[in-house]
Motif scaffolding. Sequence first.
Motif, PDB file in Angstrom:
ATOM      1  N   UNK A  30       0.814  -1.216   0.000  1.00  0.00           N
ATOM      2  CA  UNK A  30       0.000   0.000   0.000  1.00  0.00           C
ATOM      3  C   UNK A  30       0.847   1.265   0.000  1.00  0.00           C
ATOM      4  N   UNK A  31       2.163   1.115  -0.170  1.00  0.00           N
ATOM      5  CA  UNK A  31       3.036   2.279  -0.068  1.00  0.00           C
ATOM      6  C   UNK A  31       3.507   2.708  -1.456  1.00  0.00           C
ATOM      7  N   UNK A  32       2.527   3.111  -2.240  1.00  0.00           N
ATOM      8  CA  UNK A  32       2.779   3.589  -3.592  1.00  0.00           C
ATOM      9  C   UNK A  32       1.779   4.698  -3.881  1.00  0.00           C
ATOM     10  N   UNK A  33       2.061   5.454  -4.941  1.00  0.00           N
ATOM     11  CA  UNK A  33       1.248   6.620  -5.260  1.00  0.00           C
ATOM     12  C   UNK A  33       0.734   6.526  -6.691  1.00  0.00           C
ATOM     13  N   UNK A  34      -0.108   7.472  -7.074  1.00  0.00           N
ATOM     14  CA  UNK A  34      -0.781   7.395  -8.374  1.00  0.00           C
ATOM     15  C   UNK A  34       0.181   7.203  -9.548  1.00  0.00           C
TER      16      UNK A  34
END
Length: 282
Positions: A30-34
């Motif tokens: 869950x440690x990602x961005x768009x």
Amino acid sequence: MTELPDWAPRNIDLTTPSAARVYDYFLGGAHNFAPDREMARRILDLHPSAEVNAQANRAFLHRAVRHLVQQGVRQFIDLGSGIPTVGNVHEIAQREAPDSRVVYVDIDPIAVAHSELILHGVENAAVLNADLRHPAEILASAPVKNLIDLTEPVAFLMVAVLHFIPESDHPEQTIAALHEVAAPGSHLVISHGYDARLEQAAAGPALDGRLTGEGQQVLDTYRTADPITVRTRARVTELFGGFSLVDPGLVWVPQWRPDWPDDAGADPSSSYVIAGVGRKAG
């Protein structure tokens, strides 16, 4: 403007995707961005098995760590450790041997920030924000000096990271520096992206010919963030330097000591990653 979560450093660039965060996405993290997710989706469009391949690579890391613990290794330096997900090196190693010690090293501030959160209160594990291309700085750092005894065997883990290091940065010199200070019985673990079709384009130690079709499209996509250096099997073997490959040698990741024979699958080459473990004699 995207609001940063509490654990993220304030100075990160949210407009440029990161290979570490794309990998985190493939592993279900869950440690990602768009921008990372957009890049991951483009890769999946070109290479639908990318998620499965990332999971196969992670499973290799787990098997390699368990093997090393069984060989008596109790110290690990995970170079290019990435963003922690379930089944980190310290969890695998300390489950087998509670006295195992681990230092995670990564250049990505997101990886380091989240590692610090996960490791809060964990004994015998630390994280260092550093570049694996500077081994002297890593070895002289406080986390390494506090946890690692270089007079005893240590495992250097370079899992799915060396293909992000160009030939111009001489990765063999980094590995030689680690080999020089390592005690006999130390190990080097490498996994590296690979496509057997690329051997056709070999032009020296690294491949500088263009691929065709899907392979080149995936590489072009990655070049928007962390460029990939494609290497031949022979070149990856050379990178082990003074660490002698243990059985079964340099193989597709599902073939490296699978827990069950059927785990290698019908077509191990579909993993697009080769891997091996080397040992310093003595």
